[in-house]
Design a protein around this motif. Sequence first.
Motif, PDB file in Angstrom:
ATOM      1  N   PRO A 186      -6.352   3.655   9.102  1.00 53.87           N
ATOM      2  CA  PRO A 186      -6.736   2.227   7.969  1.00 53.87           C
ATOM      3  C   PRO A 186      -5.271   2.635   6.783  1.00 53.87           C
ATOM      4  O   PRO A 186      -5.683   3.313   6.140  1.00 53.87           O
ATOM      5  N   ALA A 187      -5.341   1.170   5.965  1.00 54.60           N
ATOM      6  CA  ALA A 187      -4.040   0.916   4.326  1.00 54.60           C
ATOM      7  C   ALA A 187      -5.337   0.254   3.749  1.00 54.60           C
ATOM      8  O   ALA A 187      -5.843  -0.605   4.314  1.00 54.60           O
ATOM      9  N   TYR A 188      -5.269   0.339   2.280  1.00 55.72           N
ATOM     10  CA  TYR A 188      -5.839  -0.373   1.499  1.00 55.72           C
ATOM     11  C   TYR A 188      -4.386  -1.080   0.535  1.00 55.72           C
ATOM     12  O   TYR A 188      -3.810   0.454  -0.175  1.00 55.72           O
ATOM     13  N   VAL A 221       0.795  -8.546 -16.764  1.00 61.00           N
ATOM     14  CA  VAL A 221       1.644  -7.752 -16.193  1.00 61.00           C
ATOM     15  C   VAL A 221       0.157  -7.598 -14.611  1.00 61.00           C
ATOM     16  O   VAL A 221      -0.079  -7.904 -14.639  1.00 61.00           O
ATOM     17  N   VAL A 222       1.459  -7.223 -13.255  1.00 60.12           N
ATOM     18  CA  VAL A 222       1.242  -6.942 -12.357  1.00 60.12           C
ATOM     19  C   VAL A 222       0.757  -5.377 -12.196  1.00 60.12           C
ATOM     20  O   VAL A 222       1.762  -4.482 -12.493  1.00 60.12           O
ATOM     21  N   LEU A 223      -0.117  -4.803 -11.143  1.00 64.73           N
ATOM     22  CA  LEU A 223      -0.820  -3.601 -11.377  1.00 64.73           C
ATOM     23  C   LEU A 223      -0.811  -3.596  -9.286  1.00 64.73           C
ATOM     24  O   LEU A 223      -1.760  -4.819  -9.183  1.00 64.73           O
ATOM     25  N   LEU A 224       0.100  -2.465  -8.753  1.00 61.93           N
ATOM     26  CA  LEU A 224       0.020  -2.542  -7.551  1.00 61.93           C
ATOM     27  C   LEU A 224      -0.294  -1.268  -7.263  1.00 61.93           C
ATOM     28  O   LEU A 224      -0.010  -0.477  -7.066  1.00 61.93           O
ATOM     29  N   ALA A 225      -1.457  -1.328  -5.832  1.00 64.08           N
ATOM     30  CA  ALA A 225      -1.916   0.299  -5.655  1.00 64.08           C
ATOM     31  C   ALA A 225      -2.415   0.158  -4.197  1.00 64.08           C
ATOM     32  O   ALA A 225      -2.429  -1.355  -3.295  1.00 64.08           O
ATOM     33  N   VAL A 226      -1.778   0.815  -3.240  1.00 60.71           N
ATOM     34  CA  VAL A 226      -1.706   1.118  -2.204  1.00 60.71           C
ATOM     35  C   VAL A 226      -1.777   2.617  -1.706  1.00 60.71           C
ATOM     36  O   VAL A 226      -1.661   4.108  -2.134  1.00 60.71           O
ATOM     37  N   ALA A 227      -2.974   3.028  -0.521  1.00 59.93           N
ATOM     38  CA  ALA A 227      -3.787   3.929  -0.211  1.00 59.93           C
ATOM     39  C   ALA A 227      -3.657   3.576   1.547  1.00 59.93           C
ATOM     40  O   ALA A 227      -4.295   2.983   1.654  1.00 59.93           O
ATOM     41  N   GLN A 228      -3.474   5.132   1.817  1.00 59.96           N
ATOM     42  CA  GLN A 228      -3.349   4.996   3.179  1.00 59.96           C
ATOM     43  C   GLN A 228      -3.251   6.858   3.756  1.00 59.96           C
ATOM     44  O   GLN A 228      -2.575   7.664   3.490  1.00 59.96           O
ATOM     45  N   PRO A 229      -4.753   7.641   4.500  1.00 65.18           N
ATOM     46  CA  PRO A 229      -5.648   6.344   4.685  1.00 65.18           C
ATOM     47  C   PRO A 229      -6.336   6.095   3.967  1.00 65.18           C
ATOM     48  O   PRO A 229      -6.315   6.682   2.312  1.00 65.18           O
ATOM     49  N   ASP A 230      -6.721   5.030   4.088  1.00 67.50           N
ATOM     50  CA  ASP A 230      -8.073   4.095   3.102  1.00 67.50           C
ATOM     51  C   ASP A 230      -9.658   4.728   3.208  1.00 67.50           C
ATOM     52  O   ASP A 230      -9.948   4.752   4.504  1.00 67.50           O
ATOM     53  N   THR A 231      -9.608   5.747   1.805  1.00 60.50           N
ATOM     54  CA  THR A 231     -11.220   6.608   1.887  1.00 60.50           C
ATOM     55  C   THR A 231     -11.938   5.781   0.550  1.00 60.50           C
ATOM     56  O   THR A 231     -11.542   5.110  -0.332  1.00 60.50           O
ATOM     57  N   PRO A 232     -12.666   6.144   0.822  1.00 58.33           N
ATOM     58  CA  PRO A 232     -13.810   6.307  -0.525  1.00 58.33           C
ATOM     59  C   PRO A 232     -13.088   6.856  -1.531  1.00 58.33           C
ATOM     60  O   PRO A 232     -13.605   5.729  -3.248  1.00 58.33           O
ATOM     61  N   ALA A 244      -0.444  10.046  -5.981  1.00 55.24           N
ATOM     62  CA  ALA A 244      -0.861  11.020  -5.469  1.00 55.24           C
ATOM     63  C   ALA A 244      -0.880  11.675  -3.868  1.00 55.24           C
ATOM     64  O   ALA A 244      -1.461  11.282  -2.906  1.00 55.24           O
ATOM     65  N   GLY A 245      -0.083  13.079  -3.816  1.00 53.38           N
ATOM     66  CA  GLY A 245       0.192  12.804  -3.232  1.00 53.38           C
ATOM     67  C   GLY A 245       1.489  12.360  -2.316  1.00 53.38           C
ATOM     68  O   GLY A 245       1.636  11.306  -2.571  1.00 53.38           O
ATOM     69  N   ASP A 246       1.071  12.090  -0.978  1.00 55.94           N
ATOM     70  CA  ASP A 246       1.803  10.771  -0.154  1.00 55.94           C
ATOM     71  C   ASP A 246       0.308  10.384   0.166  1.00 55.94           C
ATOM     72  O   ASP A 246       0.919   9.669   1.012  1.00 55.94           O
ATOM     73  N   SER A 247      -0.771  10.251  -0.612  1.00 52.32           N
ATOM     74  CA  SER A 247      -1.791   9.392   0.392  1.00 52.32           C
ATOM     75  C   SER A 247      -1.879   7.907  -0.305  1.00 52.32           C
ATOM     76  O   SER A 247      -2.444   7.128   0.000  1.00 52.32           O
ATOM     77  N   ALA A 248      -1.542   7.981  -0.952  1.00 47.15           N
ATOM     78  CA  ALA A 248      -1.798   6.520  -2.600  1.00 47.15           C
ATOM     79  C   ALA A 248      -0.634   6.683  -3.846  1.00 47.15           C
ATOM     80  O   ALA A 248       0.029   7.403  -3.534  1.00 47.15           O
ATOM     81  N   LEU A 249       0.059   4.901  -4.269  1.00 41.76           N
ATOM     82  CA  LEU A 249       0.296   5.152  -4.758  1.00 41.76           C
ATOM     83  C   LEU A 249      -0.199   3.880  -6.024  1.00 41.76           C
ATOM     84  O   LEU A 249      -0.439   3.412  -5.544  1.00 41.76           O
ATOM     85  N   VAL A 250       0.019   3.867  -7.659  1.00 39.49           N
ATOM     86  CA  VAL A 250      -0.029   3.006  -8.209  1.00 39.49           C
ATOM     87  C   VAL A 250       1.646   2.624  -9.192  1.00 39.49           C
ATOM     88  O   VAL A 250       1.757   3.344  -9.366  1.00 39.49           O
ATOM     89  N   MET A 251       1.486   1.600  -9.149  1.00 45.34           N
ATOM     90  CA  MET A 251       2.411   0.585  -9.629  1.00 45.34           C
ATOM     91  C   MET A 251       2.154  -0.582 -10.275  1.00 45.34           C
ATOM     92  O   MET A 251       1.543  -1.559 -10.472  1.00 45.34           O
ATOM     93  N   ALA A 252       3.208  -0.718 -11.649  1.00 42.17           N
ATOM     94  CA  ALA A 252       2.833  -1.457 -12.516  1.00 42.17           C
ATOM     95  C   ALA A 252       4.249  -2.023 -12.571  1.00 42.17           C
ATOM     96  O   ALA A 252       5.721  -1.959 -12.830  1.00 42.17           O
TER      97      ALA A 252
END
Length: 226
Positions: A186-188, A201-212, A115-123
């Motif tokens: 803050p990061a999530y 299977v492993v799913l990894l997600a990272v978001a920065q900044p951490d927002t609802p 999601a742009g430069d603010s979040a990603l999801v990988m598998a």
Amino acid sequence: MDKYRTGRRPYGEPVWPPREEEGLPPSARLYGAPAAPSRVRVPSWARRVLLFVVAVVVGAALVAGVVAFAVSRLNASPGPVPVDDGVAGVGYTLPSGWTPGTVPPVTGFTSVATAGDSALVMARPAGPLPATGPRAATLDLAELYGRLLLHGDEVEVVDDRPVALNGFTGHTRALRATYTDVVNQPAYLRVTLLTKNGESVVLLAVAQPDTPRRRAEIDAIMRGVT
């Protein structure tokens, strides 16, 4: 001296103003009654030019409207996009604003969406379920990826629970990292380990900044894994 009548009445009708000028102002009597303006005829060539100009203006307005409509449709946010990770054996749907990537930035993962430069999801595939069980394996993975990706001054656990969805069972754990500097927000991070038919299977997600909003989008992606 003989008297005779001339035929003229001594008290006849007034001769000034004449009858046809009665009711007109003095200026009209001096300069004449105002005449209606003559109708100016527009040459035929001028009418043709005017019609051509009107047609051009109307055509330009129509073209501008079509272009504006097309641009608005092109700029509209795309709808949900499906991702099929054949190597990991899963598929997931991306919310509006997310796009599939080509090369995951972390070794071992086989698909990525951002999601742009603010979040990603990988598998990535994880093979058979470890003997320690899904929770212990998820905790180890969360600690590993937290140290690799977050580098937080303070890291807290914000979620830790078993999951069961779409035929999968497993465990998920989420961390929130904060920083003492004024630059990093803050990061999530969320790690989910799912298993079905003996494969994991492993799913990894990272978001920065951490927002609802980002948390909700990541949770929606995890819930939609098939």
